[in-house]
Write a protein that holds these residues in place. Structure first.
Motif, mmCIF file in Angstrom:
data_model
loop_
_atom_site.group_PDB
_atom_site.id
_atom_site.type_symbol
_atom_site.label_atom_id
_atom_site.label_comp_id
_atom_site.label_asym_id
_atom_site.label_seq_id
_atom_site.Cartn_x
_atom_site.Cartn_y
_atom_site.Cartn_z
ATOM 1 N N GLY A 57 0.806 -1.220 0.000
ATOM 2 C CA GLY A 57 0.000 0.000 0.000
ATOM 3 C C GLY A 57 0.833 1.261 0.000
ATOM 4 O O GLY A 57 0.422 2.280 0.556
ATOM 5 N N GLY A 58 2.017 1.193 -0.611
ATOM 6 C CA GLY A 58 2.892 2.356 -0.663
ATOM 7 C C GLY A 58 3.697 2.593 0.598
ATOM 8 O O GLY A 58 4.451 3.569 0.687
ATOM 9 N N ILE A 59 3.569 1.734 1.567
ATOM 10 C CA ILE A 59 4.264 1.859 2.854
ATOM 11 C C ILE A 59 5.288 0.737 2.989
ATOM 12 O O ILE A 59 5.032 -0.415 2.629
ATOM 13 C CB ILE A 59 3.276 1.787 4.032
ATOM 14 N N LEU A 60 6.471 1.070 3.534
ATOM 15 C CA LEU A 60 7.519 0.079 3.762
ATOM 16 C C LEU A 60 7.252 -0.620 5.098
ATOM 17 O O LEU A 60 7.375 -0.010 6.163
ATOM 18 C CB LEU A 60 8.882 0.779 3.785
ATOM 19 N N CYS A 61 6.864 -1.879 5.038
ATOM 20 C CA CYS A 61 6.538 -2.631 6.244
ATOM 21 C C CYS A 61 7.740 -3.460 6.700
ATOM 22 O O CYS A 61 8.303 -4.220 5.898
ATOM 23 C CB CYS A 61 5.364 -3.572 5.976
ATOM 24 N N PRO A 62 8.135 -3.346 7.968
ATOM 25 C CA PRO A 62 9.227 -4.181 8.482
ATOM 26 C C PRO A 62 8.754 -5.627 8.647
ATOM 27 O O PRO A 62 7.634 -5.877 9.117
ATOM 28 C CB PRO A 62 9.547 -3.547 9.838
ATOM 29 N N ILE A 63 9.585 -6.574 8.251
ATOM 30 C CA ILE A 63 9.217 -7.981 8.303
ATOM 31 C C ILE A 63 10.316 -8.786 8.989
ATOM 32 O O ILE A 63 11.476 -8.743 8.581
ATOM 33 C CB ILE A 63 8.981 -8.550 6.888
ATOM 34 N N ASP A 64 9.928 -9.508 10.029
ATOM 35 C CA ASP A 64 10.850 -10.451 10.673
ATOM 36 C C ASP A 64 10.680 -11.815 10.019
ATOM 37 O O ASP A 64 9.559 -12.253 9.740
ATOM 38 C CB ASP A 64 10.542 -10.579 12.165
ATOM 39 N N PHE A 65 11.805 -12.496 9.791
ATOM 40 C CA PHE A 65 11.781 -13.857 9.243
ATOM 41 C C PHE A 65 12.758 -14.681 10.058
ATOM 42 O O PHE A 65 13.951 -14.381 10.104
ATOM 43 C CB PHE A 65 12.178 -13.839 7.770
#
Length: 204
Positions: A57-65
């Protein structure tokens, strides 16, 4: 499942907006199976950093893996029977030998922040002769026995659609499937996150 070496757990968080305080969204998924690493994909609480980011949605989402509790990049090579395929905001996590698939789509909204749409596909040939049950029901084509206790006992589901999605359903989820013991959780945590400050099972 009769053999708990296979487990899938999902983490839900309350909405960021006061206008929708009673809603919750998926913010994490973790699963394991026999002779395979525990795989986790989650989005941390606001203000926490992560090794990965995905635009939604145009936003940089932080993702843990996480792989067996070790923070990793989404491009990590896990093993010959684990597939991780990223395409835009969509991430496919699959066991290539059993054909179990978990598809995670990262989404963002002003109300819910960064969150997940999670779809699970269990093939008909998965764990033949065993009983698979959980918050998602039982994959046997009979919707009447989807409400179950962890021991497999069938719980009578409400007749009305409203009770199936509001207070009664919430109490069913919390009483039967909310994990209240950190030792039973598959999730790992980074930064200042802990099981204790994410646990919300006792929140009305």
């Amino acid at each position: 499942l009769q053999d708990p070496t296979f487990q899938i757990q999902e983490r839900f968080s309350s909405a960021d907006s006061d206008s929708c305080a009673q809603a919750s969204v998926s913010t994490g998924i973790a699963f394991k199976d026999t002779n395979k690493p525990t795989i986790q994909m989650s989005t941390p609480k606001t203000g926490q950093t992560a090794l990965n980011t995905i635009v939604a949605g145009g936003i940089l989402c932080p993702i843990d893996f996480y792989v067996d509790g070790v923070a990793s990049t989404l491009g990590s090579i896990l093993s010959s029977n684990i597939l991780v395929d990223k395409d835009g905001p969509r991430v496919l996590l699959a066991h290539t030998d059993t054909l179990l698939k978990v598809e995670v789509t990262v989404e963002h909204s002003d109300t819910f922040g960064c969150h997940f749409l999670v779809q699970l596909a269990i093939p008909e040939t998965f764990r033949p002769g065993e009983t698979i049950l959980g918050l998602l029901g039982t994959p046997n084509g009979d919707a009447e026995d989807d409400w179950r206790a962890p021991n497999g006992d069938i719980i009578a589901a409400p007749m009305s659609e409203e009770e199936r999605i509001f207070g009664t359903a919430y109490e069913y989820c919390v009483d039967n499937w909310c994990i209240s013991n950190s030792a039973a959780s598959l999730f790992s945590y980074g930064g200042s996150e802990t099981f204790e400050n994410i646990y919300k099972c006792d929140t009305p």
